[in-house]
Enzyme design. Structure first.
Site, PDB file in Angstrom:
ATOM      1  N   HIS A 286       0.863  -1.173   0.000  1.00  0.00           N
ATOM      2  CA  HIS A 286       0.000   0.000   0.000  1.00  0.00           C
ATOM      3  C   HIS A 286       0.903   1.227   0.000  1.00  0.00           C
ATOM      4  CE1 HIS A 286      -3.892  -2.152   1.469  1.00  0.00           C
ATOM      5  NE2 HIS A 286      -3.874  -2.003   0.158  1.00  0.00           N
TER       6      HIS A 286
ATOM      7  N   ASP B 271       1.082   4.084   1.402  1.00  0.00           N
ATOM      8  CA  ASP B 271       1.596   4.713   2.621  1.00  0.00           C
ATOM      9  C   ASP B 271       2.740   3.916   3.253  1.00  0.00           C
ATOM     10  OD1 ASP B 271      -0.413   2.777   3.118  1.00  0.00           O
ATOM     11  OD2 ASP B 271      -0.831   3.584   5.106  1.00  0.00           O
ATOM     12  N   HIS B 272       2.913   2.655   2.843  1.00  0.00           N
ATOM     13  CA  HIS B 272       3.971   1.823   3.424  1.00  0.00           C
ATOM     14  C   HIS B 272       5.204   1.697   2.527  1.00  0.00           C
ATOM     15  CE1 HIS B 272       1.788   0.028   6.949  1.00  0.00           C
ATOM     16  NE2 HIS B 272       0.824   0.676   6.316  1.00  0.00           N
TER      17      HIS B 272
ATOM     18  N   HIS C 137      -4.766  -8.682   5.920  1.00  0.00           N
ATOM     19  CA  HIS C 137      -4.974  -7.292   5.498  1.00  0.00           C
ATOM     20  C   HIS C 137      -5.560  -7.188   4.086  1.00  0.00           C
ATOM     21  CE1 HIS C 137      -4.583  -3.020   5.731  1.00  0.00           C
ATOM     22  NE2 HIS C 137      -3.684  -2.939   4.779  1.00  0.00           N
TER      23      HIS C 137
ATOM     24  N   ASP D 225       0.200  -4.014   8.810  1.00  0.00           N
ATOM     25  CA  ASP D 225      -1.240  -3.721   8.902  1.00  0.00           C
ATOM     26  C   ASP D 225      -1.989  -5.036   8.981  1.00  0.00           C
ATOM     27  OD1 ASP D 225      -0.544  -1.120   8.555  1.00  0.00           O
ATOM     28  OD2 ASP D 225      -1.862  -0.751   6.838  1.00  0.00           O
TER      29      ASP D 225
END
Lengths: 301, 301
Positions: free
Chosen positions: B65, B67-68, B140, B207
């Site tokens: 993702h 943001d990671h 996730h 996550d």
């Protein structure tokens, strides 16, 4: 009075410094924001500068070096998570679309808003709301652009001539809107009694060695934001690597006859920038350091 | 005494907050640094935390993702501009290689150092210098991993038994190094007179919604860094979206019997995190907020 603002969001070159972010510069005029370059961390700098992401209508990437573009995917994803609906214009060199689409694909991401991508090969000009954005080629080894932004305004009426002719004021706004007026058996052509109102012009160099085209495009600009990666002791290396010194930037400002010069894109080798400023002011007195979050208000009659 | 440190570099989920960066967590043991997740801006956070980039020997991306992972290309490019020569291990889900190689290609970039990429499908374990890094699947939605890092140590000698047998001390280090020793007509097998010295164990959830496998992998960990995107009033939405509440994190810590719990990955909807802390401590008293730049020193005999 016309008012626009320009904000330096990141003033470092290549790698960030604790107090200098990667290249990103923002222009705003009456609700139209244009972001020029999107180094990593631009979204954080925008927050620090209190610039709402929804203000940004266009993002220009001057060239595809990592320090100028790697903040783009993250910014686009954050805009989406804020549920943006409005189209965003992305403007830059070939490769821009592939970078963004690959990042989206691999991060399982689909934006909430339309993105219009224009990849320019050697230059481009586009009208967007109340501004015109022009990309023109500069000297940086890879495909690289400078950016000229000009605000667009209603034509103005020639007050003295209309008063001399005695045309009642109730007809003036029609002329200004581009319509001809018939009064007292005479036709007043709008093009005869109005003139173009000069917009605010801001020019951003992107990364470039000294560049004739830039001087030409910056002619009469209200603000020139110019890279000054090095100072004169690094002159040769600067030019070899497609960069300018502070003096080069000042010479461009002087020759183009701009109102103000803002220096940016400082190499990480410099902690203190007083030499940059000194060097530039010796040539062009109205020079300033564009350190992170420096904001310039540009006003024009 | 063994000492390792863990640093929360970014504690925000999805989008950054003025005081919370995007996901990034750092582990270091005797010169071996492992970065877990690389949200945009990680390189700035590393500078703020005074962590030298050359310390980083491995980068783990828990899932793809934005943001990671979107801080990865910029970090790799900055490492190169600092003339890194040492190999870097990149470990994460499929797509990692394509993301990095596309960014390099489009930004005209070639790294100064070798990068070894391992794309894990469902898990992976690797030994790197003095640590073992294990990726295990969590819940996730997309391919997502938790991370277990364990420090590796020399075996220890069984002091009491050796003293009872009278083996002179000059032979002990040979046993410890895994060699058998002959003395006084007798053979002392190293496996009989030494035992494994327990390493420091740190587990990071990435996550995840509540996850049995994570509890299993975190058994006896010294530190569990666990996402706590929401608090209990958002329980249902949290689980649907593949996330945990602070209480979920605390329950995992309790069931795994860890020494300490550090909460991270807070949704942007929360300004104040006191509810997170309260909720967790009610279940697992040794819980702490892992806000940006929180540093934990883990010590073990």
């Amino acid at each position: 009075m016309k008012r626009a603002k320009a904000v330096v969001l990141g003033s470092s070159a290549a790698t960030p410094k604790p107090k200098r972010g990667l290249p990103a510069h923002y222009f705003e005029f009456e609700g139209t924001g244009v972001l020029m370059d999107v180094g990593e961390g631009t979204q954080f700098q925008l927050m620090k500068a209190n610039i709402g992401f929804s203000k940004i209508k266009a993002v220009v990437v001057t060239h595809m070096h990592g320090d100028h573009v790697l903040g783009l995917p993250g910014l686009l994803e954050t805009m989406s998570m804020a549920s943006r609906k409005e189209e965003l214009l992305l403007l830059g060199p070939p490769g821009l679309y592939e970078l963004v689409s690959t990042a989206f694909k691999l991060t399982h991401f689909a934006p909430s808003y339309p993105i219009r991508v224009i990849e320019a090969e050697s230059g481009h000009e586009v009208s967007l709301r109340n501004v015109k954005i022009k990309l023109f080629p500069v000297n940086h080894g890879v495909t690289a652009f400078g950016v000229r932004i000009e605000t667009v305004h209603k034509r103005k009426v020639k007050v003295e001539e209309l008063e001399r002719e005695g045309l009642p004021k109730r007809f003036w706004s029609a002329l200004q809107s581009g319509r001809d007026v018939e009064w007292n058996g005479r036709v007043f052509k709008h093009e005869d009694y109005t003139y173009e109102s000069e917009g605010i012009k801001v020019v951003y160099s992107g990364d470039t060695a000294p560049c004739e085209r830039l001087v030409e495009e910056a002619k009469g600009a209200d603000l020139l934001i110019h890279e000054a990666t090095f100072t004169e002791e690094m002159r040769e290396e600067a030019h070899e690597r497609g960069h300018s010194t502070a003096k080069d930037a000042a010479l461009a400002a002087l020759r183009a006859g701009v109102r103000m010069l803002l220096l940016t894109h400082f190499s990480g080798r410099y902690e203190d920038l007083s030499k940059h400023l000194e060097e530039a002011r010796r040539v062009f007195p109205n020079s300033y350091l564009g350190e992170d979050l420096t904001k310039v208000l540009v006003m024009k009659e």
